[in-house]
Design a protein around this motif. Structure first.
Motif, PDB file in Angstrom:
ATOM      1  N   LEU A  40       0.702  -1.307  -0.026  1.00  0.00           N
ATOM      2  CA  LEU A  40      -0.067  -0.082   0.007  1.00  0.00           C
ATOM      3  C   LEU A  40       0.806   1.372   0.054  1.00  0.00           C
ATOM      4  N   THR A  41       2.058   1.237   0.443  1.00  0.00           N
ATOM      5  CA  THR A  41       3.068   2.190   0.587  1.00  0.00           C
ATOM      6  C   THR A  41       3.755   2.665  -0.336  1.00  0.00           C
ATOM      7  N   ARG A  42       3.947   1.570  -1.466  1.00  0.00           N
ATOM      8  CA  ARG A  42       4.813   1.610  -2.723  1.00  0.00           C
ATOM      9  C   ARG A  42       4.899   2.941  -3.392  1.00  0.00           C
ATOM     10  N   THR A  43       3.687   3.396  -3.738  1.00  0.00           N
ATOM     11  CA  THR A  43       3.662   4.748  -4.550  1.00  0.00           C
ATOM     12  C   THR A  43       4.382   5.922  -3.785  1.00  0.00           C
ATOM     13  N   LEU A  44       3.949   6.017  -2.597  1.00  0.00           N
ATOM     14  CA  LEU A  44       4.466   7.239  -1.527  1.00  0.00           C
ATOM     15  C   LEU A  44       5.888   6.854  -1.353  1.00  0.00           C
ATOM     16  N   SER A  45       6.258   5.803  -1.190  1.00  0.00           N
ATOM     17  CA  SER A  45       7.943   5.553  -1.018  1.00  0.00           C
ATOM     18  C   SER A  45       8.608   5.701  -2.069  1.00  0.00           C
ATOM     19  N   GLU A  46       8.095   5.633  -3.274  1.00  0.00           N
ATOM     20  CA  GLU A  46       8.788   5.850  -4.620  1.00  0.00           C
ATOM     21  C   GLU A  46       8.863   7.501  -4.642  1.00  0.00           C
ATOM     22  N   ILE A  47       7.996   8.225  -4.243  1.00  0.00           N
ATOM     23  CA  ILE A  47       8.097   9.545  -4.315  1.00  0.00           C
ATOM     24  C   ILE A  47       9.025   9.963  -3.225  1.00  0.00           C
ATOM     25  N   VAL A  48       9.006   9.402  -2.289  1.00  0.00           N
ATOM     26  CA  VAL A  48       9.918   9.978  -0.763  1.00  0.00           C
ATOM     27  C   VAL A  48      11.222   9.573  -1.293  1.00  0.00           C
ATOM     28  N   PHE A  49      11.644   8.415  -1.844  1.00  0.00           N
ATOM     29  CA  PHE A  49      12.933   7.965  -2.317  1.00  0.00           C
ATOM     30  C   PHE A  49      13.436   8.997  -3.489  1.00  0.00           C
ATOM     31  N   HIS A  50      12.764   9.130  -4.369  1.00  0.00           N
ATOM     32  CA  HIS A  50      13.007  10.308  -5.543  1.00  0.00           C
ATOM     33  C   HIS A  50      13.611  11.615  -5.012  1.00  0.00           C
ATOM     34  N   LYS A  51      12.832  12.033  -3.730  1.00  0.00           N
ATOM     35  CA  LYS A  51      12.944  13.379  -3.312  1.00  0.00           C
ATOM     36  C   LYS A  51      14.104  13.427  -2.074  1.00  0.00           C
ATOM     37  N   THR A  52      14.539  12.207  -1.478  1.00  0.00           N
ATOM     38  CA  THR A  52      15.578  12.079  -0.406  1.00  0.00           C
ATOM     39  C   THR A  52      16.617  11.362  -0.970  1.00  0.00           C
ATOM     40  N   LYS A  53      16.428  10.689  -2.096  1.00  0.00           N
ATOM     41  CA  LYS A  53      17.829  10.049  -2.596  1.00  0.00           C
ATOM     42  C   LYS A  53      18.259   8.891  -1.519  1.00  0.00           C
ATOM     43  N   GLY A  54      17.313   8.575  -0.757  1.00  0.00           N
ATOM     44  CA  GLY A  54      17.575   7.358   0.261  1.00  0.00           C
ATOM     45  C   GLY A  54      18.338   7.975   1.387  1.00  0.00           C
ATOM     46  N   ASN A  55      18.506   9.337   1.571  1.00  0.00           N
ATOM     47  CA  ASN A  55      19.328   9.799   2.854  1.00  0.00           C
ATOM     48  C   ASN A  55      18.270   9.691   4.116  1.00  0.00           C
ATOM     49  N   PRO A  56      18.660   8.863   4.998  1.00  0.00           N
ATOM     50  CA  PRO A  56      18.078   8.656   6.128  1.00  0.00           C
ATOM     51  C   PRO A  56      17.480   9.899   7.116  1.00  0.00           C
ATOM     52  N   LEU A  57      18.533  10.884   6.965  1.00  0.00           N
ATOM     53  CA  LEU A  57      18.142  12.128   7.587  1.00  0.00           C
ATOM     54  C   LEU A  57      16.971  12.918   7.133  1.00  0.00           C
ATOM     55  N   PHE A  58      17.291  12.966   5.805  1.00  0.00           N
ATOM     56  CA  PHE A  58      16.455  13.895   4.553  1.00  0.00           C
ATOM     57  C   PHE A  58      15.057  12.904   4.933  1.00  0.00           C
ATOM     58  N   PHE A  59      14.931  11.553   4.657  1.00  0.00           N
ATOM     59  CA  PHE A  59      13.782  10.981   5.029  1.00  0.00           C
ATOM     60  C   PHE A  59      13.048  11.374   6.094  1.00  0.00           C
ATOM     61  N   SER A  60      13.687  11.333   7.217  1.00  0.00           N
ATOM     62  CA  SER A  60      12.901  11.547   8.694  1.00  0.00           C
ATOM     63  C   SER A  60      12.227  12.994   8.588  1.00  0.00           C
ATOM     64  N   GLN A  61      13.096  14.032   8.044  1.00  0.00           N
ATOM     65  CA  GLN A  61      12.606  15.316   8.070  1.00  0.00           C
ATOM     66  C   GLN A  61      11.519  15.550   6.905  1.00  0.00           C
ATOM     67  N   LEU A  62      11.490  14.828   6.028  1.00  0.00           N
ATOM     68  CA  LEU A  62      10.448  14.959   4.859  1.00  0.00           C
ATOM     69  C   LEU A  62       9.439  14.401   5.509  1.00  0.00           C
ATOM     70  N   MET A  63       9.330  13.135   6.081  1.00  0.00           N
ATOM     71  CA  MET A  63       7.951  12.729   6.658  1.00  0.00           C
ATOM     72  C   MET A  63       7.539  13.349   7.583  1.00  0.00           C
ATOM     73  N   MET A  64       8.260  14.096   8.372  1.00  0.00           N
ATOM     74  CA  MET A  64       7.584  14.681   9.537  1.00  0.00           C
ATOM     75  C   MET A  64       6.824  16.081   8.780  1.00  0.00           C
ATOM     76  N   SER A  65       7.499  16.706   7.860  1.00  0.00           N
ATOM     77  CA  SER A  65       7.192  17.796   7.225  1.00  0.00           C
ATOM     78  C   SER A  65       5.965  17.442   6.425  1.00  0.00           C
ATOM     79  N   LEU A  66       5.572  16.262   5.864  1.00  0.00           N
ATOM     80  CA  LEU A  66       4.456  15.912   5.010  1.00  0.00           C
ATOM     81  C   LEU A  66       3.236  15.766   5.923  1.00  0.00           C
ATOM     82  N   CYS A  67       3.768  15.204   7.280  1.00  0.00           N
ATOM     83  CA  CYS A  67       2.432  14.847   8.276  1.00  0.00           C
ATOM     84  C   CYS A  67       2.206  16.364   8.819  1.00  0.00           C
ATOM     85  N   LYS A  68       3.083  17.181   9.060  1.00  0.00           N
ATOM     86  CA  LYS A  68       2.784  18.371   9.751  1.00  0.00           C
ATOM     87  C   LYS A  68       2.197  19.495   8.786  1.00  0.00           C
TER      88      LYS A  68
END
Length: 148
Positions: A40-68
């Motif tokens: 169920l999360t594949r499409t969202l995770s592909e967008i997140v991966f593209h935007k963060t290039k897999g950087n775990p710190l960027f991933f964390s910040q982006l997910m918090m920002s998207l929720c906020k």
């Protein structure tokens, strides 16, 4: 390098090397964070991966920002997380984590930025006596603005 310089002054430092996540790991993380099946999360995770290039710190910040910002939100009627793929996809982001964090801090109220700026000079923790003394010397409240 910076860690060697710090150690030169007798400060203990631990290096943590974070490797970038691949698409599969990014999907696992999104799936775990949202408590949904990886299917169920594949499409969202592909967008997140593209935007963060897999950087775990960027991933964390982006997910918090998207929720906020309400682009990823809990739907009470559907009893699951949902997201707006098109808006997330079209969202403009800085190219690196530092720029992303800087832009996030710049969105905070001015008094919060000022308090963070002063308190950051004392490391990740300090005692209340020092903070109260700083507030007296500066003539500014440092803790109050942080309770947002």
């Amino acid at each position: 390098d910076m860690v060697s310089s710090i150690r030169h002054f007798g400060v203990r430092a631990t290096e943590v090397n974070l490797a970038c996540m691949d698409k599969e790991m990014t999907n696992t993380m999104v799936s775990d964070v949202l408590c949904l099946s990886p299917r169920l999360t594949r499409t969202l995770s592909e967008i997140v991966f593209h935007k963060t290039k897999g950087n775990p710190l960027f991933f964390s910040q982006l997910m918090m920002s998207l929720c906020k910002d309400g682009l990823v939100r809990l739907s009470l009627s559907r009893r699951r997380w949902e997201w707006e793929e098109e808006k997330i996809q079209s969202r403009k982001l800085p190219d690196d984590v530092a720029a992303f964090l800087t832009s996030s801090i710049e969105k905070l109220p001015q008094e919060v930025q000022m308090a963070l700026s002063i308190l950051s000079c004392f490391g990740h923790a300090t005692n209340t006596t020092l903070i109260k003394e700083l507030e007296t010397k500066c003539g500014k409240t440092l803790i109050g603005p942080l309770e947002i």
